[in-house]
Write a protein that holds these residues in place. Structure first.
Motif, PDB file in Angstrom:
ATOM      1  N   HIS A 292       0.833  -1.213   0.000  1.00 39.70           N
ATOM      2  CA  HIS A 292       0.000   0.000   0.000  1.00 39.70           C
ATOM      3  C   HIS A 292       0.863   1.257   0.000  1.00 39.70           C
ATOM      4  O   HIS A 292       0.554   2.243  -0.682  1.00 39.70           O
ATOM      5  N   LYS A 293       1.947   1.233   0.749  1.00 39.58           N
ATOM      6  CA  LYS A 293       2.849   2.386   0.804  1.00 39.58           C
ATOM      7  C   LYS A 293       3.464   2.645  -0.570  1.00 39.58           C
ATOM      8  O   LYS A 293       3.566   3.789  -1.010  1.00 39.58           O
ATOM      9  N   PHE A 294       3.863   1.569  -1.244  1.00 40.93           N
ATOM     10  CA  PHE A 294       4.470   1.709  -2.565  1.00 40.93           C
ATOM     11  C   PHE A 294       3.448   2.220  -3.579  1.00 40.93           C
ATOM     12  O   PHE A 294       3.749   3.117  -4.384  1.00 40.93           O
ATOM     13  N   GLU A 295       2.236   1.677  -3.545  1.00 40.14           N
ATOM     14  CA  GLU A 295       1.196   2.144  -4.461  1.00 40.14           C
ATOM     15  C   GLU A 295       0.865   3.618  -4.212  1.00 40.14           C
ATOM     16  O   GLU A 295       0.604   4.370  -5.160  1.00 40.14           O
ATOM     17  N   SER A 296       0.894   4.031  -2.959  1.00 35.44           N
ATOM     18  CA  SER A 296       0.636   5.442  -2.642  1.00 35.44           C
ATOM     19  C   SER A 296       1.721   6.338  -3.221  1.00 35.44           C
ATOM     20  O   SER A 296       1.437   7.443  -3.706  1.00 35.44           O
ATOM     21  N   SER A 297       2.966   5.863  -3.191  1.00 38.18           N
ATOM     22  CA  SER A 297       4.057   6.666  -3.760  1.00 38.18           C
ATOM     23  C   SER A 297       3.909   6.777  -5.272  1.00 38.18           C
ATOM     24  O   SER A 297       4.216   7.818  -5.863  1.00 38.18           O
ATOM     25  N   LEU A 298       3.448   5.717  -5.913  1.00 37.71           N
ATOM     26  CA  LEU A 298       3.197   5.769  -7.360  1.00 37.71           C
ATOM     27  C   LEU A 298       2.065   6.745  -7.676  1.00 37.71           C
ATOM     28  O   LEU A 298       2.158   7.549  -8.618  1.00 37.71           O
ATOM     29  N   ALA A 299       0.998   6.692  -6.882  1.00 43.79           N
ATOM     30  CA  ALA A 299      -0.128   7.611  -7.084  1.00 43.79           C
ATOM     31  C   ALA A 299       0.325   9.055  -6.897  1.00 43.79           C
ATOM     32  O   ALA A 299      -0.154   9.969  -7.590  1.00 43.79           O
ATOM     33  N   GLY A 300       1.276   9.277  -5.975  1.00 44.87           N
ATOM     34  CA  GLY A 300       1.797  10.621  -5.748  1.00 44.87           C
ATOM     35  C   GLY A 300       2.490  11.193  -6.969  1.00 44.87           C
ATOM     36  O   GLY A 300       2.447  12.415  -7.211  1.00 44.87           O
ATOM     37  N   THR A 303      -0.246  12.440  -9.213  1.00 44.55           N
ATOM     38  CA  THR A 303      -0.828  13.674  -8.679  1.00 44.55           C
ATOM     39  C   THR A 303       0.079  14.864  -8.962  1.00 44.55           C
ATOM     40  O   THR A 303      -0.389  15.950  -9.333  1.00 44.55           O
ATOM     41  N   ALA A 304       1.397  14.661  -8.798  1.00 38.49           N
ATOM     42  CA  ALA A 304       2.352  15.736  -9.103  1.00 38.49           C
ATOM     43  C   ALA A 304       2.285  16.109 -10.578  1.00 38.49           C
ATOM     44  O   ALA A 304       2.382  17.294 -10.943  1.00 38.49           O
ATOM     45  N   TYR A 305       2.087  15.108 -11.444  1.00 39.25           N
ATOM     46  CA  TYR A 305       1.944  15.369 -12.885  1.00 39.25           C
ATOM     47  C   TYR A 305       0.710  16.233 -13.153  1.00 39.25           C
ATOM     48  O   TYR A 305       0.776  17.197 -13.936  1.00 39.25           O
ATOM     49  N   ARG A 306      -0.386  15.919 -12.488  1.00 37.46           N
ATOM     50  CA  ARG A 306      -1.615  16.685 -12.713  1.00 37.46           C
ATOM     51  C   ARG A 306      -1.427  18.151 -12.332  1.00 37.46           C
ATOM     52  O   ARG A 306      -1.877  19.061 -13.050  1.00 37.46           O
ATOM     53  N   HIS A 307      -0.736  18.405 -11.217  1.00 38.11           N
ATOM     54  CA  HIS A 307      -0.492  19.792 -10.808  1.00 38.11           C
ATOM     55  C   HIS A 307       0.435  20.496 -11.801  1.00 38.11           C
ATOM     56  O   HIS A 307       0.234  21.669 -12.136  1.00 38.11           O
ATOM     57  N   ARG A 308       1.455  19.764 -12.268  1.00 37.90           N
ATOM     58  CA  ARG A 308       2.394  20.360 -13.233  1.00 37.90           C
ATOM     59  C   ARG A 308       1.677  20.662 -14.545  1.00 37.90           C
ATOM     60  O   ARG A 308       1.927  21.693 -15.178  1.00 37.90           O
ATOM     61  N   LEU A 309       0.792  19.763 -14.944  1.00 31.92           N
ATOM     62  CA  LEU A 309       0.034  19.971 -16.187  1.00 31.92           C
ATOM     63  C   LEU A 309      -0.889  21.183 -16.070  1.00 31.92           C
ATOM     64  O   LEU A 309      -1.047  21.952 -17.028  1.00 31.92           O
ATOM     65  N   ALA A 310      -1.473  21.363 -14.877  1.00 32.08           N
ATOM     66  CA  ALA A 310      -2.383  22.494 -14.685  1.00 32.08           C
ATOM     67  C   ALA A 310      -1.650  23.824 -14.798  1.00 32.08           C
ATOM     68  O   ALA A 310      -2.254  24.852 -15.168  1.00 32.08           O
TER      69      ALA A 310
END
Length: 455
Positions: A292-300, A303-310
């Motif tokens: 779960h910790k590893f999957e959360s880091s991947l999801a992060g 999320t960082a990509y979405r903010h950069r894209l915005a």
């Protein structure tokens, strides 16, 4: 080499200079005095000469450490990390080098080595029960008197002992509070210092030796996480004896007997965790919390990509956001080889037999790609393939996993241009190598965060 000679060598100006250049110059950590490594560099020779003189005379004083709180989840108080000033970091690094030479057996093995032995012990069939012990507030509870007693067994020079004592009694304070009125630390070793781990290991040298001499058991310890295998019917007595021995040192094991306790005993047919692994039916898999910790880091990363894209104002910036996301994502999946170390998730969990958890994470990545509309835009690597690649013992045979040690400068330039979004074509190869090492060092710390607190 004696402690005095090791101390003189570690605190020579040439060695202090090497410590600063290799370990501190490119780091971003800033202590309570707000002096950056770049500012320290301007007066490097005089600063290091001062460190050498004051350490040798026993007059060196540490500045209060800056407090950094690291969350351990909603149900636990945060871990308190201590951030020294740049000058103190140089001093503590040199002190750690000296301690490693005086107490070479206290230099920790990497956790993978211990897990390898656990795997071999399970396969041997020689044991039927286990004892699992976790120490409560390990670093904060280390008793100074007991630690100093062990140190004095090999260190006689008062200036060295004084320097170590000052390092562990210096208070850790919030950034805006100021050190005036701060009380010395009378118990425990501040976490986050270069000497923290080796001092903890030095304290437990006698205990480890005693455990290794016990008949009919197999013993492993990583920091405060202890695992013992024993014969049928022995686990109760072993648990009691080991807990009593730890209390004599001044440490406090978590009490056993509750479902939530990390200290327990049982049959090897039962499930138990050790260093991020879960043992079930005498086979090692990955603990669910680790997945779960590893999957959360991947999801992060997504999320960082979405903010950069915005924030992207042009199509060029949008494309760069995708490329950065792809690079970070693939590095997180495959891990890497850097400074002659194999780093990342697949290398750490090399002892698993069932790969179904890796396949599940690969499926999670595919779902995230769909959710963020990146399926056709990113050629993502697969955790399962990286796992099989990681089984190769010869680093030069890795093709799927990046080897930053052997990477050509042209590729380093490409990656730096991508990650920094600046023109580096005019920089020398040496400067590119230094910048690349710093940037990859930052990325490696993210990989290590995935594996933090696995016990």
């Amino acid at each position: 080499m004696t402690a005095a000679k090791s101390f003189s060598a570690a605190f020579s100006v040439p060695n202090l200079t090497a410590v600063f250049v290799k370990k501190i110059q490119d780091s971003g950590a800033i202590g309570i005095d707000r002096v950056t490594p770049a500012a320290f560099l301007k007066n490097l020779k005089s600063e290091l000469s001062l460190v050498q003189a004051k350490a040798a005379s026993g007059s060196y004083k540490f500045t209060a450490y800056k407090q950094k709180l690291l969350s351990k989840g909603a149900d636990s108080p945060p871990r308190v990390l201590s951030i020294p000033t740049v000058r103190d970091r140089v001093t503590l690094r040199a002190l750690a080098e000296m301690l490693a030479k005086v107490f070479p057996e206290a230099v920790s093995e990497i956790p993978q080595t211990k897990v390898d032995r656990v795997s071999s012990t399970l396969k041997s069939g020689a044991y039927t029960e286990f004892v699992k012990i976790d120490l409560s507030k390990f670093y904060p509870s280390i008793p100074h008197d007991n630690l100093k007693r062990v140190l004095r067994s090999r260190i006689r020079k008062p200036e060295i002992l004084s320097l170590i004592e000052k390092a562990i009694t210096t208070p850790t304070i919030p950034d805006k509070k100021g050190s005036k009125g701060a009380k010395p630390n009378t118990r425990g070793v501040p976490q986050g210092l270069a000497i923290s781990n080796i001092l903890a290991e030095i304290l437990l040298l006698g205990f480890d030796k005693q455990m290794a001499a016990m008949p009919d058991i197999a013993y492993e310890r990583y920091v405060d996480d202890i695992l013992i295998f024993c014969k049928f019917g022995q686990s109760t007595a072993v648990l009691q004896k080991v807990c009593n021995d730890l209390q004599k040192i001044g440490l406090e094991p978590h009490p056993s007997g509750t479902d939530a306790s990390k200290t327990r005993r049982g049959s090897l047919t039962e499930e138990f965790d050790f260093l991020g692994y879960r043992c079930k039916d005498l086979r090692l898999g990955i603990r669910k919390q680790s997945v779960h910790k590893f999957e959360s880091s991947l999801a992060g990363i997504f999320t960082a990509y979405r903010h950069r894209l915005a924030r992207a104002a042009t199509s060029l910036e949008a494309n760069r956001a995708i490329s950065v996301c792809a690079w970070r994502l693939n590095l997180r999946i495959t891990g890497c080889i850097f400074e002659n170390r194999r780093l990342g998730w697949v290398f750490y969990f090399s002892q698993i037999v069932d790969t179904s958890q890796l396949r599940a994470v690969d499926n999670t990545v595919q779902q995230l790609l769909k959710r963020f509309s990146l399926t056709s835009k990113i050629n993502v690597k697969r955790l399962l393939k990286a796992f099989y690649e990681s089984q190769r013992s010869i680093k030069e045979q890795h093709r799927y996993i990046p080897n930053f040690d052997s990477m050509p400068t042209s590729e380093k330039r490409r990656i730096l241009t991508l990650l920094s979004n600046r023109n580096i074509s005019t920089l020398s190869d040496e400067r590119v190598d230094n910048l690349f090492k710093k940037r990859i060092g930052e990325a490696v710390r993210e990989l290590e965060e995935d594996l933090a607190a696995l016990s």
